[in-house]
Motif scaffolding. Structure first.
Motif, PDB file in Angstrom:
ATOM      1  N   VAL A   1      47.127  34.331  15.268  1.00 51.72           N
ATOM      2  CA  VAL A   1      48.354  34.922  15.783  1.00 51.72           C
ATOM      3  C   VAL A   1      49.114  35.700  14.708  1.00 51.72           C
ATOM      4  O   VAL A   1      49.708  36.742  14.974  1.00 51.72           O
ATOM      5  N   VAL A   2      49.047  35.210  13.458  1.00 57.64           N
ATOM      6  CA  VAL A   2      49.848  35.813  12.394  1.00 57.64           C
ATOM      7  C   VAL A   2      49.459  37.270  12.155  1.00 57.64           C
ATOM      8  O   VAL A   2      50.298  38.094  11.800  1.00 57.64           O
ATOM      9  N   ALA A   3      48.173  37.574  12.393  1.00 62.59           N
ATOM     10  CA  ALA A   3      47.715  38.930  12.097  1.00 62.59           C
ATOM     11  C   ALA A   3      48.014  39.923  13.216  1.00 62.59           C
ATOM     12  O   ALA A   3      47.779  41.118  13.065  1.00 62.59           O
ATOM     13  N   MET A   4      48.534  39.436  14.331  1.00 58.88           N
ATOM     14  CA  MET A   4      48.692  40.330  15.494  1.00 58.88           C
ATOM     15  C   MET A   4      49.880  41.271  15.355  1.00 58.88           C
ATOM     16  O   MET A   4      50.874  40.964  14.720  1.00 58.88           O
ATOM     17  N   LYS A   5      49.755  42.418  16.030  1.00 63.14           N
ATOM     18  CA  LYS A   5      50.865  43.384  16.078  1.00 63.14           C
ATOM     19  C   LYS A   5      51.802  43.017  17.231  1.00 63.14           C
ATOM     20  O   LYS A   5      51.461  42.225  18.095  1.00 63.14           O
ATOM     21  N   GLN A   6      52.971  43.651  17.245  1.00 58.26           N
ATOM     22  CA  GLN A   6      53.985  43.371  18.269  1.00 58.26           C
ATOM     23  C   GLN A   6      53.425  43.432  19.687  1.00 58.26           C
ATOM     24  O   GLN A   6      53.640  42.533  20.498  1.00 58.26           O
ATOM     25  N   THR A   7      52.707  44.512  19.985  1.00 59.12           N
ATOM     26  CA  THR A   7      52.203  44.702  21.348  1.00 59.12           C
ATOM     27  C   THR A   7      51.200  43.618  21.705  1.00 59.12           C
ATOM     28  O   THR A   7      51.223  43.065  22.806  1.00 59.12           O
TER      29      THR A   7
ATOM     30  N   PRO B   1      55.815  44.193  26.762  1.00 55.91           N
ATOM     31  CA  PRO B   1      55.754  44.971  25.533  1.00 55.91           C
ATOM     32  C   PRO B   1      56.851  46.038  25.504  1.00 55.91           C
ATOM     33  O   PRO B   1      57.342  46.450  26.559  1.00 55.91           O
ATOM     34  N   VAL B   2      57.213  46.465  24.276  1.00 54.27           N
ATOM     35  CA  VAL B   2      58.278  47.450  24.108  1.00 54.27           C
ATOM     36  C   VAL B   2      58.028  48.688  24.968  1.00 54.27           C
ATOM     37  O   VAL B   2      58.938  49.212  25.618  1.00 54.27           O
ATOM     38  N   ARG B   3      56.755  49.106  24.968  1.00 53.21           N
ATOM     39  CA  ARG B   3      56.386  50.303  25.747  1.00 53.21           C
ATOM     40  C   ARG B   3      56.833  50.168  27.203  1.00 53.21           C
ATOM     41  O   ARG B   3      57.363  51.093  27.811  1.00 53.21           O
ATOM     42  N   GLN B   4      56.646  48.957  27.724  1.00 53.14           N
ATOM     43  CA  GLN B   4      56.987  48.741  29.118  1.00 53.14           C
ATOM     44  C   GLN B   4      58.519  48.666  29.320  1.00 53.14           C
ATOM     45  O   GLN B   4      59.032  49.144  30.321  1.00 53.14           O
ATOM     46  N   VAL B   5      59.199  48.072  28.334  1.00 53.95           N
ATOM     47  CA  VAL B   5      60.661  48.028  28.406  1.00 53.95           C
ATOM     48  C   VAL B   5      61.204  49.445  28.441  1.00 53.95           C
ATOM     49  O   VAL B   5      62.072  49.783  29.246  1.00 53.95           O
ATOM     50  N   VAL B   6      60.640  50.300  27.544  1.00 50.40           N
ATOM     51  CA  VAL B   6      61.088  51.690  27.503  1.00 50.40           C
ATOM     52  C   VAL B   6      60.847  52.355  28.853  1.00 50.40           C
ATOM     53  O   VAL B   6      61.692  53.085  29.366  1.00 50.40           O
TER      54      VAL B   6
ATOM     55  N   GLN C   1      63.018  48.509  19.141  1.00 51.23           N
ATOM     56  CA  GLN C   1      62.087  47.968  18.155  1.00 51.23           C
ATOM     57  C   GLN C   1      62.803  47.280  17.006  1.00 51.23           C
ATOM     58  O   GLN C   1      62.295  46.353  16.416  1.00 51.23           O
ATOM     59  N   LYS C   2      64.013  47.784  16.730  1.00 53.09           N
ATOM     60  CA  LYS C   2      64.762  47.202  15.625  1.00 53.09           C
ATOM     61  C   LYS C   2      65.224  45.786  15.946  1.00 53.09           C
ATOM     62  O   LYS C   2      65.407  44.958  15.071  1.00 53.09           O
ATOM     63  N   GLN C   3      65.418  45.545  17.226  1.00 49.96           N
ATOM     64  CA  GLN C   3      66.056  44.321  17.670  1.00 49.96           C
ATOM     65  C   GLN C   3      65.098  43.128  17.583  1.00 49.96           C
ATOM     66  O   GLN C   3      63.969  43.198  18.041  1.00 49.96           O
ATOM     67  N   SER C   4      65.572  42.025  17.007  1.00 47.40           N
ATOM     68  CA  SER C   4      64.710  40.849  16.939  1.00 47.40           C
ATOM     69  C   SER C   4      64.932  40.009  18.189  1.00 47.40           C
ATOM     70  O   SER C   4      66.053  39.703  18.571  1.00 47.40           O
ATOM     71  N   ILE C   5      63.819  39.657  18.845  1.00 50.60           N
ATOM     72  CA  ILE C   5      63.976  38.980  20.129  1.00 50.60           C
ATOM     73  C   ILE C   5      64.380  37.525  19.965  1.00 50.60           C
ATOM     74  O   ILE C   5      64.931  36.925  20.871  1.00 50.60           O
ATOM     75  N   SER C   6      64.104  36.938  18.784  1.00 53.38           N
ATOM     76  CA  SER C   6      64.461  35.527  18.629  1.00 53.38           C
ATOM     77  C   SER C   6      65.973  35.348  18.663  1.00 53.38           C
ATOM     78  O   SER C   6      66.484  34.269  18.914  1.00 53.38           O
ATOM     79  N   GLN C   7      66.687  36.453  18.416  1.00 51.90           N
ATOM     80  CA  GLN C   7      68.144  36.411  18.442  1.00 51.90           C
ATOM     81  C   GLN C   7      68.659  35.962  19.807  1.00 51.90           C
ATOM     82  O   GLN C   7      69.714  35.347  19.920  1.00 51.90           O
ATOM     83  N   VAL C   8      67.891  36.288  20.829  1.00 52.09           N
ATOM     84  CA  VAL C   8      68.294  35.992  22.206  1.00 52.09           C
ATOM     85  C   VAL C   8      68.515  34.496  22.412  1.00 52.09           C
ATOM     86  O   VAL C   8      69.366  34.070  23.180  1.00 52.09           O
TER      87      VAL C   8
END
Ligand SMILES: Nc1ncnc2c1ncn2[C@@H]1O[C@H](COP(=O)(O)OP(=O)(O)OP(=O)(O)O)[C@@H](O)[C@H]1O
Ligand SMILES: [Mg+2]
Lengths: 258, 636
Positions: free
Chosen positions: A72-78, B96-101, B176-183
């Motif tokens: 998991v650590v190596a994964m990208k955001q998407t 994913p961000v793409r979908q949010v956009v 993208q800048k926003q950290s989701i854990s903040q939620v």
């Protein structure tokens, strides 16, 4: 084995020197398929941090994390988003339901994100709602139902896409004892019948006594680990014992209710 | 259920906070479309419209476009912040961000499409009135016919489509800048008590003082130079006024314990302290908007109303003639035949000379000189003090309203003129400013010399230009004479500008300020709506935390009406503070721009101010009602 974490550390505020805080310190953890694991510890000990890292919401500062055979650590955001969507389910203390959607639509969100067919959605909703006993409130809005109902709806959302791992952060924290008991019994039932792996953070010894195994953490480190025996009442006593040995005043020990 | 329906449900849920945004969007589309339909109108090919006017239209369209971009962009980012929680949750659940956009894009397109549709539709209906108004303002012989051009519709639709596209694309970065854990963190974060620095407080006060001082003392000639100055100081002063001065003031108020802790004031002030800092930028923005609207509309309206007086002051003679082709007797005959009664008549001569001191003569090599007697004659007509000029002395006369009425002294310089190889040098120390005579090319800058010098120059063969000016008891009849004189000049192949009069100046000011007024009212309305909806957003964004706070107070025993009163008072302050500060700013702005009036005209400004106040109140009441309604809906 579904999850293996090695030497997980999380340091907050590293960007400004002098002001950083080690929320998690060289933490090791292994969870097997179908286990129901509880995490306990005083406030600020890093429980939520651990859960968020395992939920891929937060990234660890260092360490390894393998879930379902994937690094998991190596994964990208998407990729992480895809991973969460397919493999994980979340239950939160404050429910986190969307006010703009009805209970049913809230339950559907993971299926919508996973692009399931309408037919499958309907079937799953029917199944899960029946299982959790919330058929009557499906068309209602979150602000129109009780806390216990809300949490059951949130649980339904966490389970509807049949995730490999359910992560729950103090799911009973906002519930009265009756609702808490009902929810825990549901989770145990689910764990037994569907072999769903569950990881739950809790403060409440009663809630914790439903687990197979409990990890105690303090200052970001694993302190102790106890296993469920034959009787839940004994397990509960054992939990209280460990708690008091760790400094009982940090816990609000309630009168047991079985 | 699909992503699209998710977006749709979101809009429906947030419809109350979308409503202000939606209204402003519609209005932006409406104004954009109206000007576009004028730009695409076939009648513009007509000679009737001066090129400057068409250029002006493009400029207005560009301003509206820029404004729409900034405003809708701001609103979108405010909405994203508002919905951070919801969007963050969806991301946690695996979106994913793409979908949010994409979801935000769909929401934008949905709201935008509806706004564009309604805007264009109301624009089509409204264009008839808009064209009528334009025709009236431009004094067209026949009103502009309604013309539904395809081009303007296409332009409007494509502009706003691109705008929403670009804004959705930009939203990607903020997401993208926003950290989701903040939620998942505790939502009510400890806020530090705002502090102020005495230096910034001083900076704010000094900046505002400088800006005000400049706007009270600057004349027209200095306006372009000082304008930027004034604006910069005003912006700095206002900004730090909100971020620093306000906190200092509240800190001072806290030192008055008895009054401070009475009733619900305690909550109000402790809230206000955070509120002012958090909202500093918004208050600043709204203040600037208010100042701009009030100043622009106020100045244009004032000049429009006062154009007759201003014209009279700028050109005090109903008719003035330079180098008349008619002799005295002919002129007299004309005046008699038109039945005009003279109330004033002035006649003098100007000598035309050359100078090598061009830099001292506004870069003009030709010098126009008048005698001391002529100058005193002019001064007397204007009820100003006569003056005595020595033989070796010269006075510069700046005969135009762009300079303040004054008599100045400067360091003694020499001024040299040439007449047929002969040089004359005089001592130049005094400058006489203000309108003394109608402004012609020959009378704008004049040099007054002593009578003896004047006679000497005349003897040396300097060219003599006769000048005359008349005032009549019935100025409106003078128009015929003025037209006649212009014809005379044309028939003699001479410059018709040699004859001018009050009426021309009056018409000039009316023609200049009526389109300006028209445009400033439209853009002013746009700004007004934007300012209102910015406040509306802000309040609806803060509503959830507000509600929690009020519920808590309610649990602690504060009655519901009283809790609501705290909320209402905050809304009131949020509306009132920028309005008050903006009023004061615009008031000084008005004095800055009233150089041609020699006095600020308050009646017309007050009217504009009052209309703005009424509109603002309406907006305030609507906002208050919506907020109370929204609070109530969740309390049950
Ligand atoms: N985003 C953050 N930035 C800085 N420090 C943080 C952040 N999140 C958590 N911490 C700190 O890390 C430590 C562990 O936090 P965590 O939320 O994991 O505690 P917890 O065990 O869940 O406590 P509780 O039982 O009160 O929920 C705390 O001291 C907290 O202040
Ligand atoms: Mg926690």
């Amino acid at each position: 084995m579904i999850l293996e974490a090695k030497n997980l550390s999380k340091i907050y505020g590293g960007s400004s020197p002098g002001a950083f805080y080690k929320a998690l310190d060289q933490f090791n953890l292994t969870i097997n398929e179908g286990e129901f694991v509880g995490i306990m510890g005083p406030s600020g000990s890093g429980k939520s941090t651990l859960l968020q890292i395992l939920g891929t919401i937060e990234t660890p500062s260092s360490g390894e994390l393998v879930m379902d055979g994937e690094n998991v650590v190596a994964m990208k955001q998407t990729q992480l988003a895809d991973f969460r969507r397919e493999k994980l389910g979340f239950i939160f203390q404050d429910f986190q339901l969307l006010d703009s959607l009805s209970i049913k639509e809230n339950m559907l969100v993971p299926l919508v994100l996973n692009k399931k067919s309408n037919q499958e959605m309907e079937e799953r909703v029917k199944q899960v709602a029946a299982y959790l006993g919330i058929e009557a409130i499906l068309s209602q809005r979150p602000y129109e139902v009780s806390g216990g109902q809300k949490q059951r709806a949130a649980a339904a959302r966490a389970l509807i896409h049949q995730p490999s791992l359910v992560l729950a952060d103090e799911p009973t924290g906002n519930l009265d004892s009756k609702s808490a008991k009902a929810l825990m019994e549901l989770l145990v039932d689910l764990n037994h019948q569907e072999q769903t792996t569950i990881l739950m953070v809790t403060h409440d010894p009663v809630t914790a006594s439903y687990c197979d195994r409990i990890l105690f953490i303090q200052d970001g480190r694993l302190l102790n680990e106890i296993y469920q025996g034959d009787r839940r009442a004994d397990f509960y006593d054992q939990i209280l014992l460990v708690q008091s040995s760790l400094g009982g005043e940090l816990y609000d020990t309630k009168i047991p209710r079985f | 259920m699909t992503l699209k329906s998710l977006a749709f449900k979101n809009i429906r849920h947030h419809s109350s906070s979308y409503s202000a945004y939606f209204l402003s969007c519609i209005f932006a589309v409406l104004v954009f479309f109206l000007y576009a339909s004028l730009l695409f109108h076939p009648i513009l090919k007509n000679e009737l419209f001066p090129d400057q006017f068409i250029l002006f239209l493009y400029l207005v369209e560009a301003i509206v476009a820029l404004f729409a971009f900034l405003f809708i962009g701001y609103s979108q980012s405010a909405f994203l912040r508002n919905r951070k929680q919801d969007i963050g949750l969806l991301q946690i659940l695996g979106m994913p961000v793409r979908q949010v956009v994409r979801m935000i894009f769909w929401e934008n397109i949905l709201v935008g499409a509806l706004a564009v549709l309604i805007g264009i539709f109301t624009g089509m209906i409204g264009s008839k009135f808009f064209f009528l108004a334009v025709s009236y303002v431009l004094r067209l012989p026949a009103p502009i016919p309604v013309n539904l051009s395809f081009g303007s519709i296409i332009l409007t639709i494509s502009f706003f489509f691109c705008l929403f596209l670009i804004l959705s694309w930009i939203s990607r970065f903020s997401l993208q800048k926003q950290s989701i854990s903040q939620v998942l963190r505790e939502r009510v974060q400890e806020k530090k008590k705002p502090k102020f620095s005495i230096w910034f407080v001083l900076l704010s006060l000094v900046s505002i003082a400088i800006a005000y001082w400049f706007s009270f003392t600057t004349s027209f000639a200095g306006i372009t130079k000082n304008m930027i100055f004034i604006l910069v100081f005003l912006f700095i002063g206002t900004y730090f006024g909100y971020t620093q001065l306000s906190i200092a003031v509240i800190a001072l108020l806290e030192k008055l314990p008895k009054w401070f802790y009475r009733g619900t004031n305690l909550f109000l002030f402790s809230q206000l302290r955070f509120r002012l800092r958090d909202n500093a930028r918004i208050l600043f923005l709204v203040t600037i908007f208010t100042s701009i609207v009030l100043t622009a509309v106020g100045v244009c309206f004032t000049y429009y109303i006062e154009s007759d007086t201003v014209g009279e002051e700028q050109a005090p003679y109903h008719i003035s003639v330079v180098a008349s082709p008619l002799n005295q007797a002919q002129m007299e005959k004309k005046i008699q035949s038109l039945g005009l009664k003279r109330t004033a008549h002035i006649q003098f001569q100007i000598l035309q000379l050359k100078t090598t001191d061009r830099n001292k003569n506004m870069n003009n090599p030709v010098v126009y000189a008048i005698s001391n007697t002529a100058l005193n004659q002019l001064l007397q007509q204007e009820k100003r003090q006569k003056i005595m000029i020595h033989a070796d002395e010269v006075i510069q006369i700046r005969n135009s309203g762009i300079w303040n009425k004054a008599q100045q002294k400067q360091e003694v310089q020499s001024f040299t003129v040439q007449q047929q190889q002969e040089s004359f040098q005089w001592k130049w120390e005094k400058i006489m400013q203000g309108v003394l005579f109608n402004e012609h090319d020959q009378t704008r800058i004049m040099w007054a010399v002593s009578d003896a010098t004047f006679a000497k120059l005349q003897k040396r063969g300097a060219g003599v230009i006769p000048v005359e000016g008349y005032r009549f008891s019935d100025p409106s009849k003078g128009k015929v004479l003025l037209e006649d004189m212009k014809k005379q000049f044309q028939s003699h192949n001479m410059n018709e500008k040699n004859s001018t009069g009050t009426i021309l100046l009056q018409a000039f000011f009316r023609d200049l300020f009526s389109p300006l007024l028209f445009v400033s009212v439209f853009i002013g309305l746009l700004f007004f709506l934007a300012a209102g909806s910015i406040l509306f957003f802000r309040l609806s964004i803060e509503l959830p935390s507000e509600r929690r706070q009020l519920e808590l107070l309610n649990k602690l025993g504060l009655r519901e009406e009283e809790a609501n009163k705290i909320l209402v008072r905050q809304i009131k302050l949020l509306f009132a503070i920028p309005f008050l500060v903006g009023s004061i700013h615009s008031f000084t702005g008005l004095t800055l721009f009233s150089f041609l009036l020699h006095r600020p005209v308050f009646a017309s400004y007050l009217l504009v101010w009052f209309i703005y106040l009424v509109l603002g109140m309406l907006y305030y009441f609507w906002t208050k009602r919506s907020m109370l309604h929204a609070i109530g809906r969740f309390e049950s």
